[in-house]
Design an enzyme around this catalytic site. Sequence first.
Site, mmCIF file in Angstrom:
data_model
loop_
_atom_site.group_PDB
_atom_site.id
_atom_site.type_symbol
_atom_site.label_atom_id
_atom_site.label_comp_id
_atom_site.label_asym_id
_atom_site.label_seq_id
_atom_site.Cartn_x
_atom_site.Cartn_y
_atom_site.Cartn_z
ATOM 1 N N LYS A 176 0.824 -1.189 0.000
ATOM 2 C CA LYS A 176 0.000 0.000 0.000
ATOM 3 C C LYS A 176 0.871 1.257 0.000
ATOM 4 O O LYS A 176 2.028 1.139 0.385
ATOM 5 C CB LYS A 176 -0.948 -0.019 1.193
ATOM 6 C CG LYS A 176 -0.209 0.035 2.565
ATOM 7 C CD LYS A 176 -1.157 0.367 3.652
ATOM 8 C CE LYS A 176 -0.987 1.765 4.111
ATOM 9 N NZ LYS A 176 0.135 2.042 5.002
ATOM 10 N N HIS A 206 -0.633 -5.357 5.817
ATOM 11 C CA HIS A 206 0.059 -6.181 6.819
ATOM 12 C C HIS A 206 -0.815 -6.492 8.037
ATOM 13 O O HIS A 206 -0.541 -7.422 8.775
ATOM 14 C CB HIS A 206 1.417 -5.584 7.195
ATOM 15 C CG HIS A 206 1.353 -4.460 8.181
ATOM 16 N ND1 HIS A 206 1.049 -3.181 7.824
ATOM 17 C CD2 HIS A 206 1.553 -4.432 9.522
ATOM 18 C CE1 HIS A 206 1.068 -2.411 8.896
ATOM 19 N NE2 HIS A 206 1.378 -3.142 9.949
ATOM 20 N N GLU A 244 -1.466 5.482 17.735
ATOM 21 C CA GLU A 244 -0.001 5.374 17.788
ATOM 22 C C GLU A 244 0.528 6.507 18.647
ATOM 23 O O GLU A 244 -0.037 7.604 18.649
ATOM 24 C CB GLU A 244 0.580 5.491 16.373
ATOM 25 C CG GLU A 244 0.177 4.351 15.469
ATOM 26 C CD GLU A 244 0.892 4.433 14.137
ATOM 27 O OE1 GLU A 244 1.863 3.694 13.961
ATOM 28 O OE2 GLU A 244 0.483 5.245 13.286
ATOM 29 N N ASP A 263 -3.759 6.682 4.912
ATOM 30 C CA ASP A 263 -2.649 5.829 5.347
ATOM 31 C C ASP A 263 -3.166 4.550 6.009
ATOM 32 O O ASP A 263 -2.667 3.467 5.710
ATOM 33 C CB ASP A 263 -1.761 6.621 6.322
ATOM 34 C CG ASP A 263 -0.530 5.852 6.758
ATOM 35 O OD1 ASP A 263 0.022 5.094 5.938
ATOM 36 O OD2 ASP A 263 -0.100 6.001 7.925
ATOM 37 N N HIS A 268 -6.141 -0.763 6.684
ATOM 38 C CA HIS A 268 -6.176 -1.551 7.925
ATOM 39 C C HIS A 268 -7.533 -1.490 8.644
ATOM 40 O O HIS A 268 -8.108 -2.507 9.023
ATOM 41 C CB HIS A 268 -5.105 -1.091 8.905
ATOM 42 C CG HIS A 268 -3.722 -1.002 8.327
ATOM 43 N ND1 HIS A 268 -3.279 -1.829 7.327
ATOM 44 C CD2 HIS A 268 -2.667 -0.191 8.618
ATOM 45 C CE1 HIS A 268 -2.010 -1.517 7.028
ATOM 46 N NE2 HIS A 268 -1.638 -0.530 7.791
HETATM 47 C C1 BG6 Z 1 1.464 1.420 8.275
HETATM 48 C C2 BG6 Z 1 1.295 2.914 8.209
HETATM 49 O O1 BG6 Z 1 0.659 0.799 7.319
HETATM 50 O O2 BG6 Z 1 1.119 0.947 9.564
HETATM 51 C C3 BG6 Z 1 2.093 3.596 9.309
HETATM 52 O O3 BG6 Z 1 1.715 3.392 6.948
HETATM 53 C C4 BG6 Z 1 1.804 2.984 10.647
HETATM 54 O O4 BG6 Z 1 1.831 4.986 9.319
HETATM 55 C C5 BG6 Z 1 1.927 1.468 10.587
HETATM 56 O O5 BG6 Z 1 2.718 3.516 11.592
HETATM 57 C C6 BG6 Z 1 1.525 0.828 11.893
HETATM 58 O O6 BG6 Z 1 1.728 -0.553 11.833
HETATM 59 P P1 BG6 Z 1 1.680 -1.428 13.146
HETATM 60 O O7 BG6 Z 1 1.798 -2.828 12.674
HETATM 61 O O8 BG6 Z 1 2.792 -0.971 14.015
HETATM 62 O O9 BG6 Z 1 0.346 -1.145 13.789
#
Ligand code: BG6
Length: 514
Positions: A176, A206, A244, A263, A268
């Site tokens: 993405k 992911h 986050e 993003d 997600h």
């Molecule tokens: C990514 C985003 O897809 O996921 C980021 O582009 C984000 O901005 C990240 O920080 C967070 O991933 P995870 O697995 O740490 O929740």
Amino acid sequence: MKEPVMPGAVPNPLRNILDRRLPRIAGPSVLVLFGVTGDLARKKLLPAIYDLANRGLLPPGFGLVGFARRDWEDQDFAAEAHEAVRQHARTPFREDVWRQLSEGVRFVPGELHDDDAFDRLAETVRELDARRGTGGNYAFYLSLPPKLFPTVVKQLKRSGLAESSDGSWRRVVIEKPFGHDLESARELNAVVDDVFPPQSVFRIDHYLGKETVQNIMALRFANTLFEPIWNRSYVDHVQITMAEDIGVGGRAGYYDGIGAARDVIQNHLLQLLALVAMEEPVSFSADALRAEKEKVLSAVTLPEDLAQGTARGQYAEGWQGGAPVVGYLQEDGIPPDSTTETYAAMKLGVNTRRWAGVPFYLRTGKRLGRRVTEVALVFQRAPHQVFSHTDIEEMGQNSLVLRIQPDEGVTLRFGSKVPGASMEVRDVSMDFTYGQSFTEASPEAYERLILDVLIGDPPLFPRQEEVELSWKILDPIEEFWTKNGRPEQYESGAWGPASAHELLARDGRQWRRP
Ligand code: BG6
């Protein structure tokens, strides 16, 4: 996926048990990584490849080829990969595993538009086939900005690398963002679709590789307990939170102009919504699962009034982990007048018999109070209360919280009698925690997803229809935001802008405090 049973055949339950216990191991193959010098490759992809090797899930006939604009020899790339693995791998470092893996490491220096470089890449994978027995099976992982996809995909076609023969396979993996809006997502897809058939395209989200996200399906469909109450008759509303504590960090170039909703909500969070709200698929085959997710995504409705039903914010200065931090507009590489949101919240509906009238509140943000992703189903209050000593306003609503990360597990909150002579009821929690229930640590999302690519197992990869449906949900909101001024500032370390709290308060609800 269930094995087809021949008519008249007697199913052999023991065989199925044995099959399930056998690890899924990739067959002979080469993974070609574009963007090897990027953060994702260093922190996630290279370590995940090592972790797979360390778990014995990669075959001896495996090759890893890095492609980048660097003046490197094979051993320079191997040294970089070694360092990345040492720093970021999940499993302990083992010299013998690394040695075996590094024997199949190659590097091709070159520019993406350089025909010669791609011809050298073709020679390199052929050499790996001959020397390492990689079988002519190639996966091309594009860990690159999407604007570079067309060049790479066209080069793969021109150099003959995209074409398979003699039963070997070719797969392309794209990260993405899948476009910037519906139109650009379609354009991007047309480019890829021109060279690779849909079943060879693996789009990475992911979140779908996370154990806790896959557990949403196990929780719902492997149990009888939850499904009867998983609907509008019992659920008051659903909250999906991805918070986050970090800021934009070194990713200003990627993030500015994209913002929180594009993003992570487009991918997600809407994938989480789809898994929570979908009907039971007839199987876990890719087609069946994707079809159910698509049905839900196509039933998503937006708030009638986007000003009241959405909120966005931008972090101002404040605190993170006990240290003072600057605001988004003061970050390196961010224009001081940027209107990119670092926080987004929205109230969505799901127009199906199961969910009509149940709000799904989604929120995400950077520099919030702490890092946490969770899905909470908040249930309706009991219709009648007989407990005279209890002020039911003080009693929470029952909730089921799927803790996606970091404290992976599930929490059920319900009222319980407080010990004592009176009948007083207070909220308590019942917890399932991965760490306490399983001895085996969860693999990283990228381990699972890279393995699935090499095996050719597509259920955890969204297909183009899902990507387009998600943009259809987001586009009107983005358009509305673009026309309507600047995002509201919120203090770093707090829980988002006032407008996000008002969004729920108007409905007589409040965000959970994770
Ligand atoms: C990514 C985003 O897809 O996921 C980021 O582009 C984000 O901005 C990240 O920080 C967070 O991933 P995870 O697995 O740490 O929740």
